[in-house]
Design a protein around this motif. Structure first.
Motif, PDB file in Angstrom:
ATOM      1  N   VAL A  98       0.819  -1.209   0.000  1.00 59.08           N
ATOM      2  CA  VAL A  98       0.000   0.000   0.000  1.00 59.08           C
ATOM      3  C   VAL A  98       0.855   1.262   0.000  1.00 59.08           C
ATOM      4  N   THR A  99       2.061   1.186   0.526  1.00 55.34           N
ATOM      5  CA  THR A  99       2.951   2.348   0.540  1.00 55.34           C
ATOM      6  C   THR A  99       3.786   2.460  -0.738  1.00 55.34           C
ATOM      7  N   ASP A 100       3.703   1.446  -1.591  1.00 65.23           N
ATOM      8  CA  ASP A 100       4.511   1.419  -2.811  1.00 65.23           C
ATOM      9  C   ASP A 100       3.706   0.730  -3.920  1.00 65.23           C
ATOM     10  N   PRO A 101       2.631   1.363  -4.400  1.00 63.53           N
ATOM     11  CA  PRO A 101       1.706   0.694  -5.323  1.00 63.53           C
ATOM     12  C   PRO A 101       2.174   0.634  -6.773  1.00 63.53           C
ATOM     13  N   ARG A 102       3.171   1.435  -7.137  1.00 69.48           N
ATOM     14  CA  ARG A 102       3.510   1.539  -8.559  1.00 69.48           C
ATOM     15  C   ARG A 102       3.968   0.228  -9.200  1.00 69.48           C
ATOM     16  N   PRO A 103       4.731  -0.642  -8.522  1.00 70.47           N
ATOM     17  CA  PRO A 103       5.071  -1.920  -9.160  1.00 70.47           C
ATOM     18  C   PRO A 103       3.844  -2.761  -9.524  1.00 70.47           C
ATOM     19  N   SER A 104       2.832  -2.782  -8.654  1.00 69.25           N
ATOM     20  CA  SER A 104       1.613  -3.533  -8.968  1.00 69.25           C
ATOM     21  C   SER A 104       0.897  -2.929 -10.165  1.00 69.25           C
ATOM     22  N   VAL A 105       0.832  -1.596 -10.229  1.00 73.75           N
ATOM     23  CA  VAL A 105       0.201  -0.922 -11.365  1.00 73.75           C
ATOM     24  C   VAL A 105       0.971  -1.210 -12.645  1.00 73.75           C
ATOM     25  N   ALA A 106       2.304  -1.134 -12.586  1.00 71.93           N
ATOM     26  CA  ALA A 106       3.125  -1.403 -13.760  1.00 71.93           C
ATOM     27  C   ALA A 106       2.970  -2.843 -14.225  1.00 71.93           C
ATOM     28  N   LEU A 107       2.884  -3.775 -13.281  1.00 70.03           N
ATOM     29  CA  LEU A 107       2.711  -5.181 -13.632  1.00 70.03           C
ATOM     30  C   LEU A 107       1.363  -5.415 -14.299  1.00 70.03           C
ATOM     31  N   ALA A 108       0.302  -4.807 -13.744  1.00 72.35           N
ATOM     32  CA  ALA A 108      -1.035  -4.955 -14.322  1.00 72.35           C
ATOM     33  C   ALA A 108      -1.109  -4.355 -15.717  1.00 72.35           C
ATOM     34  N   LEU A 109      -0.519  -3.181 -15.911  1.00 73.49           N
ATOM     35  CA  LEU A 109      -0.531  -2.550 -17.228  1.00 73.49           C
ATOM     36  C   LEU A 109       0.246  -3.378 -18.242  1.00 73.49           C
ATOM     37  N   GLY A 110       1.340  -3.980 -17.800  1.00 75.77           N
ATOM     38  CA  GLY A 110       2.118  -4.831 -18.689  1.00 75.77           C
ATOM     39  C   GLY A 110       1.334  -6.045 -19.136  1.00 75.77           C
ATOM     40  N   ARG A 111       0.584  -6.634 -18.232  1.00 78.83           N
ATOM     41  CA  ARG A 111      -0.244  -7.799 -18.594  1.00 78.83           C
ATOM     42  C   ARG A 111      -1.350  -7.401 -19.567  1.00 78.83           C
ATOM     43  N   LEU A 112      -1.941  -6.231 -19.337  1.00 75.53           N
ATOM     44  CA  LEU A 112      -2.984  -5.772 -20.248  1.00 75.53           C
ATOM     45  C   LEU A 112      -2.428  -5.560 -21.660  1.00 75.53           C
ATOM     46  N   ARG A 113      -1.236  -4.996 -21.745  1.00 72.67           N
ATOM     47  CA  ARG A 113      -0.626  -4.774 -23.059  1.00 72.67           C
ATOM     48  C   ARG A 113      -0.338  -6.098 -23.761  1.00 72.67           C
ATOM     49  N   ARG A 114       0.127  -7.099 -22.994  1.00 72.19           N
ATOM     50  CA  ARG A 114       0.456  -8.395 -23.609  1.00 72.19           C
ATOM     51  C   ARG A 114      -0.791  -9.113 -24.102  1.00 72.19           C
ATOM     52  N   HIS A 115      -1.937  -8.863 -23.425  1.00 76.00           N
ATOM     53  CA  HIS A 115      -3.173  -9.543 -23.825  1.00 76.00           C
ATOM     54  C   HIS A 115      -3.968  -8.754 -24.855  1.00 76.00           C
TER      55      HIS A 115
END
Length: 396
Positions: free
Chosen positions: A379-396
């Protein structure tokens, strides 16, 4: 010769300009390495200035607020020239005190090329690293220390012809100098040696050596700590309650348990014989007979490292301080009962396994995650989770 692109200016960002006494660590890894992310966060929490070198020039790992600066460092392939050059450029720009590798290949390459690098490498000498990555030789050291391991042998044509019953096929090692492609091919279980032959040929075609290993039907667990002066410090023992992919994957859920003193004593004897120092995660499969079978040796940041960091008292920081010649405070054993969740992996597992039905399994996955330390989400460092989710969306 290709020269990797440096993704930041030569001077650190003003928001993170380090003091004269703030240790400076460089972590080189792939941009999606979950263990390296846990380590970067741990170093930052301990007050270290953190640089990240990845083939992408940052990636998910570099998006963390714990990362002060990012560099482009190529994977350790071919003769290692581009990799070494990338590390040297990062060190020249960032003035780092020590470097860590995030995966087996990064760890092994740093160890192999250490004489060409202008700073201390956290990992042991290459002959030691080479031994622990070689599953056949590792089994021999385990046997000397009284640690049980599954029967393991090279997958020669004769061994395939003679093998009886189910078999697990793995790569003998995960990195070698002058390799041109990844050698870490997923371990797979087959009903017969005949069924396993295509996987053996696939590994051979990749330039690696396949091995045959007797399967063990049991629960996955691990013993973790920092080995120094003949002792395992900050001992953390964990058991995995869910795996992904199933049945031979990584921990999707895990929890800390009390340390098995007999097992820990044998592990210390093996590590001493090996000449190991630094972080270690030894993975075991324990069957109904209660015997733990050693199946893997991770001598670098590993996938569920966030659990040990949340349950213990600074394994990552201690490893760094020891590498710099400092004497850190004594580390007690980790607290039992702490939980870990690789949430994305656990959700994929629930969709596949559907324990008690899909809705029930997903709901249980959510309940577990609420009180667990996560591999990526913070919760104090959300950007890696956001980056990971965006990367998966781009791949799909």
């Amino acid at each position: 010769m290709h020269r990797p692109h440096l993704t930041v200016a030569e001077q650190p960002s003003p928001r993170t300009s380090p003091s004269a006494v703030r240790p400076r660590v460089l972590v080189v890894a792939t941009g999606r390495d979950r263990g390296a992310l846990a380590a970067v966060r741990a170093f930052s929490a301990a007050g270290w200035y953190v640089g990240v070198g990845t083939p992408e020039g940052g990636g998910v790992l570099g998006s963390s607020r714990a990362c002060d600066v990012t560099y482009r460092v190529p994977r350790p392939r071919h003769d290692g020239t581009a990799f070494v050059d990338g590390v040297r450029r990062a060190v020249s720009a960032g003035g780092f005190d020590v470097v860590f590798g995030g995966g087996d290949d990064w760890m092994a390459a740093l160890s192999a090329y250490r004489s060409q690098l202008p700073l201390p490498v956290a990992h042991p000498a290459f002959d030691v690293v080479e031994t622990i990555l070689d599953k056949v030789r590792l089994a021999e050291y385990a046997e000397k220390a009284g640690i049980t391991s599954p029967h393991t042998e090279l997958a020669s044509d004769q061994a395939l012809a003679d093998w009886q019953g189910p078999v697990v096929v793995k790569c003998k090692e995960h990195w070698a100098p002058n390799q041109t492609r990844p050698l870490r091919i997923e371990a797979k279980l087959f009903a017969t040696a005949a069924d396993a032959r295509p996987q053996v040929e696939r590994i051979r075609a990749a330039g690696a050596q396949p091995i045959l290993q007797a399967p063990v039907d049991g629960s996955l667990g691990a013993l973790i700590g920092v080995f120094h002066d003949g002792r395992l410090h900050g001992r953390t023992q964990q058991e995995s309650t869910r795996l992904w992919p199933t049945p031979n994957g990584a921990s999707a859920r895990a929890r800390t348990v009390p340390v098995d003193e007999e097992l820990a004593a044998r592990v210390e004897a093996m590590l001493l014989e090996l000449g190991w120092h630094g972080l270690v995660e030894l993975q075991f499969l324990t069957g109904d007979d209660g015997v733990p079978y050693l199946i893997d040796f991770n001598g670098r940041f590993y996938g569920s490292l966030a659990l040990a960091e949340s349950a213990g008292h600074g394994l990552v920081r201690t490893w760094g301080e020891l590498t710099l010649g400092l004497e850190p405070p004594a580390l007690p054993d980790a607290t039992p009962g702490k939980r870990y969740s690789w949430f994305a992996g656990d959700l994929r597992r629930a969709r596949r396994e559907r324990r008690g039905g899909l809705v029930r399994d997903v709901a249980e996955t959510l309940r577990w995650s609420l009180t667990a330390r996560h591999s990526t989400w913070d919760v104090t460092d959300p950007r890696p989770s956001v980056a990971l989710a965006l990367g998966r969306l781009r791949r799909h």
